[in-house]
Write a protein that holds these residues in place. Structure first.
Motif, PDB file in Angstrom:
ATOM      1  N   ALA A  94      35.993 100.128  20.332  1.00  0.00           N
ATOM      2  CA  ALA A  94      36.409 101.527  20.476  1.00  0.00           C
ATOM      3  C   ALA A  94      36.631 101.817  21.962  1.00  0.00           C
ATOM      4  O   ALA A  94      36.098 101.133  22.840  1.00  0.00           O
ATOM      5  CB  ALA A  94      35.367 102.459  19.893  1.00  0.00           C
ATOM      6  N   ASN A  95      37.432 102.840  22.258  1.00  0.00           N
ATOM      7  CA  ASN A  95      37.754 103.195  23.639  1.00  0.00           C
ATOM      8  C   ASN A  95      36.877 104.355  24.111  1.00  0.00           C
ATOM      9  O   ASN A  95      36.696 105.335  23.382  1.00  0.00           O
ATOM     10  CB  ASN A  95      39.228 103.592  23.750  1.00  0.00           C
ATOM     11  CG  ASN A  95      40.152 102.444  23.394  1.00  0.00           C
ATOM     12  OD1 ASN A  95      39.981 101.336  23.900  1.00  0.00           O
ATOM     13  ND2 ASN A  95      41.103 102.698  22.506  1.00  0.00           N
ATOM     14  N   ILE A  96      36.360 104.220  25.318  1.00  0.00           N
ATOM     15  CA  ILE A  96      35.558 105.273  25.949  1.00  0.00           C
ATOM     16  C   ILE A  96      36.184 105.562  27.299  1.00  0.00           C
ATOM     17  O   ILE A  96      36.369 104.649  28.113  1.00  0.00           O
ATOM     18  CB  ILE A  96      34.086 104.853  26.122  1.00  0.00           C
ATOM     19  CG1 ILE A  96      33.481 104.447  24.768  1.00  0.00           C
ATOM     20  CG2 ILE A  96      33.277 105.997  26.737  1.00  0.00           C
ATOM     21  CD1 ILE A  96      33.472 102.968  24.518  1.00  0.00           C
ATOM     22  N   LEU A  97      36.510 106.830  27.566  1.00  0.00           N
ATOM     23  CA  LEU A  97      37.230 107.199  28.781  1.00  0.00           C
ATOM     24  C   LEU A  97      36.631 108.457  29.381  1.00  0.00           C
ATOM     25  O   LEU A  97      36.294 109.402  28.669  1.00  0.00           O
ATOM     26  CB  LEU A  97      38.714 107.434  28.463  1.00  0.00           C
ATOM     27  CG  LEU A  97      39.629 107.786  29.641  1.00  0.00           C
ATOM     28  CD1 LEU A  97      39.813 106.574  30.547  1.00  0.00           C
ATOM     29  CD2 LEU A  97      40.990 108.266  29.131  1.00  0.00           C
ATOM     30  N   ILE A  98      36.489 108.459  30.716  1.00  0.00           N
ATOM     31  CA  ILE A  98      36.108 109.677  31.432  1.00  0.00           C
ATOM     32  C   ILE A  98      37.364 110.512  31.580  1.00  0.00           C
ATOM     33  O   ILE A  98      38.331 110.110  32.247  1.00  0.00           O
ATOM     34  CB  ILE A  98      35.505 109.367  32.810  1.00  0.00           C
ATOM     35  CG1 ILE A  98      34.290 108.435  32.680  1.00  0.00           C
ATOM     36  CG2 ILE A  98      35.123 110.650  33.524  1.00  0.00           C
ATOM     37  CD1 ILE A  98      33.131 109.033  31.949  1.00  0.00           C
TER      38      ILE A  98
END
Length: 947
Positions: free
Chosen positions: A41-45
Motif C-alpha cells: 500500500a502507498n503512504i504519503l505525507i
C-alpha cells in the motif's frame, strides 16, 4: 595496506551531527480479509514528496521528518483512500499510526490507533528530558554512542563532563572519585560486581548494541541507593517499538602493537570462545596438572566481532501492544604491551627494588545475549521482562626479565618471571518491571531482579627462574636460588555472588495544570540482598636439594618437570596451608558473607511557579554487612557492620526564561566498604602488587553540593557551566602497610577530604542545510561538542588514626594528598559531520578527543612519594556510510595518537643510568618510571546488513 587506510580514512572525513527529527510508523491491515496485513500500500505525507510503501507484514515507516503537524494519505488500488489529519511529529519520537483499509466502505477515524512513543536513544529527546528535569542527570543515548564510536558503556560514560576511564579496566572516575564512590544500575535495579577488587561491575562488558541510553546522575536523588559519592550510572537496556527488523553485522580489525610483533603468544588451555574453565586435579600433589607451563604460539592476532539483532512490535487489539528485541554478539580483541615494570623505589638511594623489562600478550572475548519483551495493556499498564547473559574473558601471557629483588633474587639482573592468567566472568540478569497508571493522578512502579555472577581464575601459572650465578645475569638459569615457594605456583579462584533486588514506588500527582501536575509526592521502598562466596587454592612448588638443581631453559620449563618427577626429591608441592602430609592442605582459603539493605524514601516535587520547581527527599537505609573468613593470615573469624543512615536531599530548578535554567542540589550520602576491602585474604593479582583486606574498615559520610546554569539555544544545543563541592568524612584509601612485605591494604586514612571543581559543556550546531531534490529533501550538518572540568581535591592523612582504629601500621610520607584517581583537568571534544547523498545513502563521521591530566594511583608511605599516573590524550576517528536501504559500512580508527602510558614515583631520588644498563644506578634527582607501555592504534572495518 598503509595506502589503503590513508585513502579510506580520507574518504570518511570528519564527523556527524544529530538530526532534529521524528518519524511516523505503523501497520496497515485489510478489513476485507479479517485484518490480515496489507502489503504494497502507498503512504504519503500530503503536500510533499516524502512517502513509502508497506512491506509483506503491512509495516511502514517514514523517518527523518521535521517537527510539525502532517496529514498522511493511505491508498491502495481498488481501496478507499484514507487521509489522517493533524498527526503531530515531535523531535526524537515515533508517532505510530495503525490503519485498516477497506474496498467496500470508508474508515472512521475512531478505527485508527495513534500513539506517540519517545525515542529514548535520540540525542535531541534526551537533551529535552534534561531540560525539563528538576534533577541534574545527564544522559547519553544510542544515537550519540554510535556517532562517537563508543563500543561499550565504559567508553561511553568517559565522554561525559568530569568523568575519566580507569586505564586497563572498565571502571570510571567521576569528579576524581573512583569505583567505591559510584553505583551502577540496570533499568534502575542494582548490578553485582564481576571483580573481587571492585564495587561496581566493569562497564566495559556492556556493549553498546544492548544500550538504549545511559543516565549519569552526579547528584543524589532520594529514590536512589545512598551508597553514593560520585555518580549513579544507570544503563537503560534497549527495547524496540517500531516496525520489524533483523540486522546482521560483522567487523574485523587489528591492533598495531599486536600485529607488529614477530610472533604472538598465549596460554595453553583457553580456547577461542572464552568459555574455558579448568578444575583442580583429583590428586594435585602428584603433579597431574594437564596444561603446559610454557607459552603457546598463537595465530595472527586479528580482531573480529559478529552480531545478530532484531525486534518487532505487534498490536493485539484495542490498545494492547507487544514488543520484543533480541541481540546476540561475540567479539574478540588482541593486545600487546612492551615497556618497563618496576617496584617501589627504596628510600634514600631511589633505586627500585625490582626492575623488569616487561611484555604482555592478551586475548579478550565478550559474548552477549539479551532479550526483552514489553507488553502494554491499554493506556495504563506496561510490563517488561529483561534477560541478559554476559560472558567475558581475559587471557594474559606476561613476561618479566631483570632484577627481581635488588637485595636478594637476581640483584644484578637476569631474573625471569612468566605468568599465564585466564580470567572469566559470567553474569546472568533477570528483571521484571511494571508501571501502572491508576486514573490521571496516581502511578505505581515496581521492579524485581535476580542476578548471579560467577568469576573464575582457573589454573593461573607462574614461574620464576634465577641466574645460577648472580654475577652472570646472562648465563644459565635454574630454580635453585628461588627462596619463596609461592614464586612458582598454580592458582585456582572462584567467586559466586547472588543478589535479589526490589523497587516499589507510588506517586500521587496533584494540582493539575495545562500539561501535567504542579505537585508530585512519591513514597518508595528499595531492597537489596546479596550473598558472596569466594574461595582460592594455590599450589606452590618449593624447590629442594639446591646443590643438585639442573639448569632450566626458560622457554621449555615443561622439560624440567618431565625429566624430574615429584619422586626425584628436587621439589615438593604445597598449598599455603602446608604440604600433602598436612590434613587440611587442600582446604581452600575463603571469605563470604551477606549484605542486606532495606530503604524507605519520600520525595516531594512542587512547581511553585512556572519558573521555580523544588524537589526534596528523605531516605532512611538500614545496612547490615556480615563477613566471615578462613584464611592463612587471620585464621577463621567473622565481623559485622550494622549501621543506619538518614539521607536528606534537596534540589531546585529556576527557569530564567524558555531557554535557560539555574539548578541547585545538596545531599548527604555514604560510602560502604566492600567485601574484599574487609576480608583478610592475601591477593596476588599483579606482579609487584599484593593486597589484603582490613575488617575494621568503616563507612565514609559524604556531603555534596552542586550549582549549574544551562542554556539551550535550540533543541539539540546546550551550553552549561557548573560548580560543585564535596566534603568526605573518614575517607577510605588504599595505602602501603608498614611491613617487610610492603603489601597494600585499606583504611579510613584521615578525618576528612574535600573536592571542589567547575565544569563547562558546549554542544552547538555549526551547519544545518537542506537541499530539495525531485524525490526527497537531503540534509547536511556539522556540529561541535566539548566539555572540560577542573578539579581541586585534598585529603588529610593521619598515620596515628590508622594505627588506633585498626591492627595495621601506616607511615604516610605526606600529611596531605589529592584524592585517588583525581585529575585536575579532564577534557572531551568532538566534531561531527553528516551528509545525505540520496534518500538511503549518507555519510556520518566523528572525530573525538579525550584528555586527562596526571592523577594519583596510590598514596606514598615510609618515605616514598606518591605513585602517579601521567596524563595523556586519545584521538578517535569514527566513520559510517549507508550505501542503500539495507547495507552500511564503517571504519573506526581508535587511539590515533598512541601515547605512552606511564606511572611514576613522583618523589624518588634519581634517574636511571641508561649508559650502563647491566648495573642500574641513578645520576640525578627526578621521578622514576615504575610502569610504561603503549596500547597501539586499533583499526576496524565493519559491515552491516539490515533485512
Amino acid at each position: 595496506m598503509k595506502r589503503f587506510f590513508v585513502f579510506f580514512s580520507a574518504c570518511f572525513t570528519v564527523v556527524a551531527g544529530a538530526q532534529e527529527t521524528g518519524s511516523i510508523a505503523g501497520k496497515l491491515t485489510d478489513k476485507e480479509y479479517n485484518n490480515e496485513p496489507l502489503a504494497f500500500a502507498n503512504i504519503l505525507i500530503k503536500g510533499t514528496t516524502k512517502g513509502t510503501t508497506s512491506d509483506f507484514d503491512g509495516l511502514y515507516e517514514i523517518a527523518n521528518l521535521d517537527p510539525g503537524t502532517y496529514t498522511v494519505v493511505y491508498s491502495y488500488l481498488g481501496y478507499e483512500t484514507v487521509e489522517i489529519p493533524n498527526i503531530n511529529v515531535e523531535v526524537g519520537k515515533v508517532s505510530t499510526i495503525n490503519v485498516p483499509l477497506s474496498a467496500s466502505q470508508g474508515v472512521s477515524l475512531d478505527e485508527v490507533v495513534v500513539t506517540t512513543v519517545a525515542r529514548k536513544d535520540s540525542e535531541v529527546a534526551l537533551l529535552l528530558d534534561q531540560k525539563k528535569a528538576v534533577t541534574l542527570e545527564t544522559s547519553i543515548g544510542a544515537q550519540e554512542l554510535a556517532r562517537k564510536g563508543a563500543s561499550d558503556a565504559a567508553t561511553a560514560v568517559s565522554k561525559v563532563t568530569g568523568i575519566s576511564k580507569d586505564e586497563g579496566s572498565g571502571n570510571v572516575y567521576v569528579r576524581g572519585l573512583g569505583d567505591r564512590f559510584n553505583i551502577t544500575t540496570l533499568n534502575g535495579l542494582p548490578l553485582p560486581s564481576n571483580n573481587t577488587s571492585k564495587k561496581n561491575i566493569d562497564l566495559g562488558i556492556f556493549g553498546t548494541s544492548i544500550i538504549q541510553s545511559i543516565g549519569i546522575d552526579k547528584t543524589f536523588n532520594a529514590a536512589n541507593y545512598g551508597d553514593f559519592g560520585g555518580a549513579n550510572i544507570n544503563i537503560n537496556s534497549r527495547d524496540y517499538n517500531g516496525s520489524g527488523f533483523f540486522e546482521l553485522s560483522a567487523q574485523t580489525g587489528a591492533n598495531t602493537e599486536a600485529v607488529g610483533v614477530d610472533q604472538f603468544y598465549l596460554n595453553d588451555g583457553p580456547d577461542f570462545s572464552g568459555f574455558y574453565n579448568s578444575d583442580i586435579p583429583n590428586n594435585p600433589f602428584s603433579d597431574t596438572f594437564s596444561t603446559s607451563w610454557d607459552r603457546e604460539t598463537s595465530s595472527t592476532p586479528i580482531n573480529s566481532s559478529f552480531s545478530l539483532k532484531g525486534g518487532d512490535a505487534f498490536n493485539l487489539g484495542g490498545n494492547t501492544r507487544l514488543n520484543f528485541f533480541a541481540v546476540g554478539s561475540f567479539s574478540n580483541n588482541n593486545g600487546y604491551r612492551e615497556g618497563v615494570n618496576r617496584g617501589a623505589p627504596n628510600v634514600g638511594n631511589g633505586l627500585p627494588n625490582s626492575d623488569f623489562d616487561y611484555e604482555r600478550y592478551s586475548y579478550n572475548t565478550s559474548t552477549t545475549l539479551m532479550t526483552n519483551v514489553g507488553l502494554r495493556l491499554g493506556t495504563g499498564t506496561a510490563l517488561k521482562y529483561n534477560f541478559l547473559l554476559l560472558n567475558n574473558s581475559q587471557q594474559k601471557q606476561e613476561e618479566f626479565s631483570g632484577i627481581i629483588d635488588r637485595e636478594d633474587d637476581a640483584p644484578e639482573g637476569g631474573g625471569f618471571i612468566q605468568r599465564a592468567t585466564f580470567d572469566r566472568t559470567t553474569l546472568y540478569i533477570h528483571q521484571l518491571l511494571g508501571k501502572h497508571d491508576i486514573g490521571d493522578n496516581f502511578e505505581v512502579n515496581w521492579g524485581g531482579a535476580y542476578n548471579y555472577v560467577k568469576n573464575v581464575v582457573p589454573d593461573r601459572r607462574q614461574n620464576t627462574l634465577l641466574p645460577v650465578r648472580n654475577n652472570r645475569p646472562d648465563g644459565p638459569k635454574s630454580f635453585a636460588l628461588v627462596s619463596a615457594a609461592s614464586e612458582n605456583h598454580r592458582f585456582f579462584q572462584e567467586l559466586d555472588e547472588e543478589e535479589i533486588a526490589a523497587n516499589l514506588s507510588a506517586t500521587y500527582k496533584f494540582k493539575k495544570n495545562e500539561e501535567d501536575f504542579d505537585g508530585k509526592l512519591t513514597l518508595g521502598y528499595n531492597g537489596r540482598f546479596k550473598n558472596v562466596d569466594f574461595d582460592a587454592t594455590q599450589f606452590n612448588f618449593q624447590f629442594l636439594d639446591i646443590n643438585n638443581q639442573p639448569e632450566v631453559d626458560p622457554r621449555n620449563i615443561d622439560a624440567y618437570f618431565e625429566e624430574n618427577p615429584l619422586s626425584s626429591g628436587l621439589y615438593q608441592i604445597r598449598t599455603f596451608r602446608g604440604p600433602a602430609s598436612f590434613g587440611g592442605a587442600l582446604e581452600p582459603q575463603t571469605y563470604g558473607g551477606e549484605q542486606q539493605i532495606n530503604a524507605a524514601y519520600l520525595t516531594f516535587e512542587y512547581k511553585f511557579s512556572p519558573k521555580f520547581t523544588v524537589f526534596a527527599g528523605a531516605r532512611g537505609e538500614q545496612i547490615t554487612q556480615s563477613i566471615n573468613w578462613n584464611t592463612v593470615i587471620q585464621g577463621e573469624d567473622s565481623n559485622e557492620l550494622d549501621i543506619f543512615e538518614f539521607l536528606p536531599s534537596l534540589s531546585f530548578k529556576y527557569a530564567l526564561n524558555d531557554k535557560q535554567n539555574l539548578r541547585f542540589a545538596a545531599s548527604r550520602t555514604y560510602t560502604l566498604p566492600q567485601f574484599k576491602e574487609r576480608a583478610p585474604f592475601l591477593f596476588q593479582e599483579e606482579i609487584n602488587q599484593d593486597s589484603f583486606g582490613n575488617p575494621e574498615l568503616k563507612n565514609s559520610i559524604n556531603y555534596n553540593f552542586d550549582l549549574r546554569w544551562e542554556l539551550f539555544p535550540t533543541s539539540s544545543e546546550i551550553i552549561s557551566l557548573g560548580v560543585f563541592g564535596k566534603l568526605i568524612e573518614n575517607p577510605i584509601n588504599t595505602f602501603l602497610v608498614v611491613s617487610a612485605a610492603n603489601d597494600l591494604s585499606y583504611a579510613n586514612t584521615g578525618d576528612n577530604a574535600t573536592a571542589f571543581g567547575a565544569e563547562l559543556e558546549v554542544r552547538l550546531n555549526v551547519l544545518n542545510k537542506e537541499k530539495e531534490t525531485e524525490n526527497s529533501v537531503l540534509k547536511e550538518s556539522l556540529s561541535i561538542g566539548g566539555n572540560i572540568s577542573y578539579l581541586n581535591t585534598n585529603q588529610e592523612l593521619d598515620s596515628q588514626k590508622v594505627s588506633e582504629e585498626t591492627n595495621l601500621s601506616a607511615a604516610f610520607t605526606n600529611t596531605e594528598a589529592p584524592l585517588q584517581g583525581a585529575s585536575d583537568i579532564i577534557l572531551n571534544g568532538d566534531v561531527s559531520y553528516f551528509t545525505e547523498f540520496s534518500e538511503n545513502k549518507n555519510l556520518r563521521s566523528t572525530l573525538a578527543i579525550n584528555y586527562f591530566s596526571e592523577r594519583l594511583f596510590a598514596l606514598g608511605s615510609t618515605g616514598r612519594g606518591h605513585l602517579v599516573d601521567k596524563g595523556y590524550a586519545t584521538l578517535d576517528l569514527i566513520s559510517k556510510a549507508q550505501l542503500g536501504k539495507h547495507l552500511g559500512i564503517g571504519l573506526n580508527l581508535r587511539n590515533l595518537l598512541n601515547p605512552l602510558i606511564e606511572r611514576v614515583n613522583e618523589n624518588a631520588e634519581g634517574k636511571l643510568d641508561t649508559e650502563n644498563p647491566a648495573v642500574p644506578g641513578f645520576l640525578e634527582d627526578g621521578p622514576v618510571t615504575v610502569l610504561s607501555y603503549k596500547k597501539g592504534i586499533n583499526l576496524s572495518l565493519s559491515l552491516t546488513y539490515r533485512f
